[in-house]
Scaffold this motif. Structure first.
Motif, mmCIF file in Angstrom:
data_model
loop_
_atom_site.group_PDB
_atom_site.id
_atom_site.type_symbol
_atom_site.label_atom_id
_atom_site.label_comp_id
_atom_site.label_asym_id
_atom_site.label_seq_id
_atom_site.Cartn_x
_atom_site.Cartn_y
_atom_site.Cartn_z
ATOM 1 N N LEU A 39 0.812 -1.209 0.000
ATOM 2 C CA LEU A 39 0.000 0.000 0.000
ATOM 3 C C LEU A 39 0.848 1.262 0.000
ATOM 4 O O LEU A 39 1.948 1.299 0.560
ATOM 5 C CB LEU A 39 -0.911 0.038 1.230
ATOM 6 N N SER A 40 0.286 2.318 -0.619
ATOM 7 C CA SER A 40 0.867 3.663 -0.535
ATOM 8 C C SER A 40 0.219 4.403 0.631
ATOM 9 O O SER A 40 -0.780 3.946 1.179
ATOM 10 C CB SER A 40 0.548 4.461 -1.798
ATOM 11 N N ALA A 41 0.754 5.567 0.928
ATOM 12 C CA ALA A 41 0.148 6.430 1.943
ATOM 13 C C ALA A 41 -1.177 6.964 1.413
ATOM 14 O O ALA A 41 -1.357 7.134 0.206
ATOM 15 C CB ALA A 41 1.097 7.571 2.260
ATOM 16 N N GLN A 42 -2.115 7.226 2.319
ATOM 17 C CA GLN A 42 -3.445 7.671 1.905
ATOM 18 C C GLN A 42 -3.427 9.039 1.234
ATOM 19 O O GLN A 42 -2.864 9.994 1.783
ATOM 20 C CB GLN A 42 -4.356 7.761 3.130
ATOM 21 N N THR A 45 -1.081 12.292 1.688
ATOM 22 C CA THR A 45 -0.311 12.206 2.933
ATOM 23 C C THR A 45 1.181 12.511 2.742
ATOM 24 O O THR A 45 1.766 13.271 3.520
ATOM 25 C CB THR A 45 -0.461 10.803 3.556
ATOM 26 N N THR A 46 1.789 11.918 1.721
ATOM 27 C CA THR A 46 3.238 12.114 1.536
ATOM 28 C C THR A 46 3.559 13.593 1.284
ATOM 29 O O THR A 46 4.486 14.145 1.886
ATOM 30 C CB THR A 46 3.759 11.227 0.384
ATOM 31 N N ASP A 47 2.758 14.235 0.412
ATOM 32 C CA ASP A 47 2.959 15.674 0.159
ATOM 33 C C ASP A 47 2.791 16.466 1.453
ATOM 34 O O ASP A 47 3.572 17.366 1.749
ATOM 35 C CB ASP A 47 1.931 16.187 -0.858
ATOM 36 N N GLY A 72 3.467 7.424 6.666
ATOM 37 C CA GLY A 72 2.262 7.469 5.824
ATOM 38 C C GLY A 72 1.835 6.068 5.418
ATOM 39 O O GLY A 72 0.681 5.668 5.586
ATOM 40 N N GLU A 73 2.786 5.313 4.895
ATOM 41 C CA GLU A 73 2.497 3.949 4.432
ATOM 42 C C GLU A 73 2.169 3.042 5.621
ATOM 43 O O GLU A 73 1.359 2.121 5.526
ATOM 44 C CB GLU A 73 3.689 3.397 3.653
ATOM 45 N N GLN A 74 2.821 3.324 6.753
ATOM 46 C CA GLN A 74 2.589 2.500 7.945
ATOM 47 C C GLN A 74 1.134 2.632 8.401
ATOM 48 O O GLN A 74 0.498 1.648 8.784
ATOM 49 C CB GLN A 74 3.557 2.931 9.042
ATOM 50 N N GLY A 134 4.534 0.217 1.406
ATOM 51 C CA GLY A 134 5.345 0.478 0.218
ATOM 52 C C GLY A 134 6.353 1.579 0.482
ATOM 53 O O GLY A 134 6.352 2.206 1.551
ATOM 54 N N PHE A 135 7.268 1.778 -0.483
ATOM 55 C CA PHE A 135 8.074 3.008 -0.518
ATOM 56 C C PHE A 135 9.130 3.091 0.582
ATOM 57 O O PHE A 135 9.740 4.113 0.783
ATOM 58 C CB PHE A 135 7.073 4.177 -0.454
ATOM 59 N N GLN A 136 9.359 1.989 1.308
ATOM 60 C CA GLN A 136 10.322 2.090 2.404
ATOM 61 C C GLN A 136 11.176 0.846 2.561
ATOM 62 O O GLN A 136 10.808 -0.243 2.143
ATOM 63 C CB GLN A 136 9.606 2.360 3.726
ATOM 64 N N GLY A 148 11.977 6.859 -3.046
ATOM 65 C CA GLY A 148 11.700 7.792 -4.143
ATOM 66 C C GLY A 148 10.218 7.883 -4.431
ATOM 67 O O GLY A 148 9.476 6.920 -4.223
ATOM 68 N N ARG A 149 9.777 9.051 -4.939
ATOM 69 C CA ARG A 149 8.348 9.258 -5.169
ATOM 70 C C ARG A 149 7.774 8.175 -6.084
ATOM 71 O O ARG A 149 8.395 7.785 -7.069
ATOM 72 C CB ARG A 149 8.082 10.651 -5.789
ATOM 73 N N GLY A 150 6.617 7.705 -5.704
ATOM 74 C CA GLY A 150 5.936 6.694 -6.513
ATOM 75 C C GLY A 150 6.485 5.291 -6.341
ATOM 76 O O GLY A 150 6.089 4.356 -7.039
ATOM 77 N N ALA A 151 7.388 5.105 -5.375
ATOM 78 C CA ALA A 151 8.132 3.842 -5.305
ATOM 79 C C ALA A 151 7.378 2.676 -4.669
ATOM 80 O O ALA A 151 7.911 1.575 -4.590
ATOM 81 C CB ALA A 151 9.459 4.042 -4.591
ATOM 82 N N SER A 152 6.137 2.887 -4.260
ATOM 83 C CA SER A 152 5.377 1.724 -3.791
ATOM 84 C C SER A 152 5.222 0.724 -4.936
ATOM 85 O O SER A 152 5.154 -0.483 -4.710
ATOM 86 C CB SER A 152 4.001 2.141 -3.274
ATOM 87 N N ASP A 153 5.179 1.229 -6.163
ATOM 88 C CA ASP A 153 5.161 0.338 -7.332
ATOM 89 C C ASP A 153 6.398 -0.551 -7.326
ATOM 90 O O ASP A 153 6.327 -1.747 -7.621
ATOM 91 C CB ASP A 153 5.215 1.149 -8.642
ATOM 92 N N THR A 154 7.528 0.067 -7.002
ATOM 93 C CA THR A 154 8.798 -0.667 -7.008
ATOM 94 C C THR A 154 8.803 -1.724 -5.911
ATOM 95 O O THR A 154 9.231 -2.856 -6.122
ATOM 96 C CB THR A 154 9.972 0.314 -6.809
HETATM 97 N N1 ASP Z 1 3.629 7.653 -0.928
HETATM 98 C C1 ASP Z 1 4.759 7.734 -1.803
HETATM 99 C C2 ASP Z 1 4.595 8.898 -2.760
HETATM 100 O O1 ASP Z 1 3.621 9.612 -2.685
HETATM 101 C C3 ASP Z 1 5.025 6.470 -2.533
HETATM 102 C C4 ASP Z 1 3.929 6.029 -3.466
HETATM 103 O O2 ASP Z 1 2.815 6.507 -3.398
HETATM 104 O O3 ASP Z 1 4.191 5.164 -4.291
HETATM 105 O O4 ASP Z 1 5.442 9.151 -3.556
#
Ligand code: ASP
Ligand code: MG
Length: 410
Positions: A39-42, A45-47, A72-74, A134-136, A148-154
């Motif tokens: 999961l990503s942060a809701q 949240t990250t911003d 956030g992800e937690q 994700g992302f951690q 890195g931004r968007g890294a929950s995909d990774t």
């Molecule tokens: N929460 C992180 C972000 O906003 C990671 C993700 O969403 O993939 O970049």
């Protein structure tokens, strides 16, 4: 089957959506699959956490940023686990560290180095649905890192790779990968299937649906990826090794507005000059994209190239400092540009793709500043003000005027 599902921030933005996703995860589980969900942060949240950090200290340390951002992800995984328990199913949430995700030492933008899946495996063996933040990750000093931004995909692609999952589903707020950004190009449509290479080009050229590294990872470890909507049951976009390309030239197009160009004028026309320029930039850790060198005249030449907007200031400063060592008369830059690219595995064997793209731009009265090509993409630099209009013109030239050529694929 063992299925890894990843849900983006918008898919878990509020209670209602958390519950909807809980339902989707448990439906997959109920059908007899083992399920790991990343999961990503809701929502934003990250911003919001970034903003909070920088308002406390504009120079917030990267270590503490990672510490803060990872919460956030937690929150997402803990809430999701509670929601799943509420539906009567077994689930356990894990942080990156608990999931055994080891990264490089950089606190921000760290890379996954290895995953020790012991704990994940144990939980799966206990028939738990496993929810992973994700992302951690964690570095060798035991500090929390972010990827890195968007890294929950990774994270999802890496977990799928290490577990040998049958499928990695990326759930998002759109129905898949589109031929262009549907917010900009009104005739954009969903792509049925794409090769890893095409997706890699699209992701790195500015299509934001998937983090580039997640695609690299999926390609390297042969993970079957599907991008689909968490709000509908539409089938989404499949990304795999090979797909039917015979009847298609172009898979999609991407626009990147995060580009700036730099031109060095009056360089000496002799060996070693390009090396000096680009080794200097490499030493500054600045990535260069399109490079154009003019034909030498009167023993001088010009070199133009592009960098990310965020690197422009640093690049200009480094070049100015080295002005005498490199030897140029003038340096100019332009931050008001955009890169428009068309991507397609089929273009290698189909002449005429470039001319079709240039014709569409010419008909729209749009000037091309630089051109760069690879086997499966053509990029042009244009004025940023023209970007949206250019995207529509080029998209429609390829996708709206030759329906029959593309029918196979869509
Ligand atoms: N929460 C992180 C972000 O906003 C990671 C993700 O969403 O993939 O970049
Ligand atoms: Mg994303």
């Amino acid at each position: 089957m063992l299925i890894v599902q990843k849900f983006g921030g918008s898919s878990v933005a509020d209670n209602e959506r958390v519950l909807r996703v809980a339902k989707r995860i448990t439906d997959t589980y109920r059908q007899g699959n083992k399920v790991v969900a990343v999961l990503s942060a809701q929502g934003d949240t990250t911003d919001d956490l970034y903003e909070k950090a920088y308002s406390v200290n504009p120079n917030a340390s990267k270590r503490e940023l990672a510490m803060l951002l990872s919460t956030g992800e937690q929150q997402s995984v803990a809430l999701m686990s509670m929601a799943i328990h509420g539906l009567g199913y077994p689930a356990v949430s894990l942080t990156g560290i608990q999931a055994g995700i080891y990264s490089s030492s950089a606190h921000e933008n760290a890379r996954i180095r290895r995953i020790e899946p012991g704990r994940i495996q144990t939980e799966l063996d206990k028939n738990n649905i496993v929810l992973i933040a994700g992302f951690q990750g964690v570095n060798r000093y035991g500090d929390i890192t972010t990827l890195g931004r968007g890294a929950s995909d990774t994270t999802a692609a890496a977990i799928a790779a290490v577990l040998g999952a049958d499928l990695c589903e990326i759930y998002t707020d759109v129905e898949g990968v589109y031929t262009a950004d549907p917010r900009v190009v009104k005739n954009a449509r969903k792509i049925g299937e794409l090769s890893f290479d095409e997706m890699l080009e699209l992701a790195s050229l500015g299509a934001k649906v998937l983090a580039t590294r997640s695609v690299e990872m999926a390609k390297k470890y042969h993970v079957k990826l599907v991008v689909r909507s968490s709000f509908t049951d539409a089938p989404g976009t499949e990304i795999k090794e090979e797909c039917k390309v015979e009847n298609t030239f172009i898979s999609g197009l991407a626009v990147d507005k995060d580009v700036a160009s730099i031109s060095l004028i009056g360089l000496r026309d002799r060996p070693g000059i390009a090396f000096r320029i680009f080794s200097l930039l490499a030493k500054e850790r600045i990535s260069v994209d399109i490079i154009l060198q003019s034909i030498g005249r009167d023993n001088t030449k010009d070199i133009s190239f592009t960098v990310a907007k965020s690197d422009l200031k640093q690049a200009l400063a480094a070049l100015e400092t080295a002005k005498n060592a490199i030897g140029f008369t003038d340096i100019t830059h332009n931050a008001g540009i955009a890169k428009l690219s068309v991507v397609g595995a089929g273009m290698a064997s189909n002449p005429g793709v470039a001319s079709k793209m240039f014709e569409a731009l010419s008909d729209a009265g749009i000037n091309i500043m630089m051109i760069s090509t690879s086997e499966i993409k053509i990029s042009v630099l244009i004025d940023a003000h023209d970007a949206d209009r250019a995207a529509n013109a080029v998209h429609d030239r390829f996708f709206m005027e030759n329906e029959f050529e593309f029918a196979e694929k869509f």
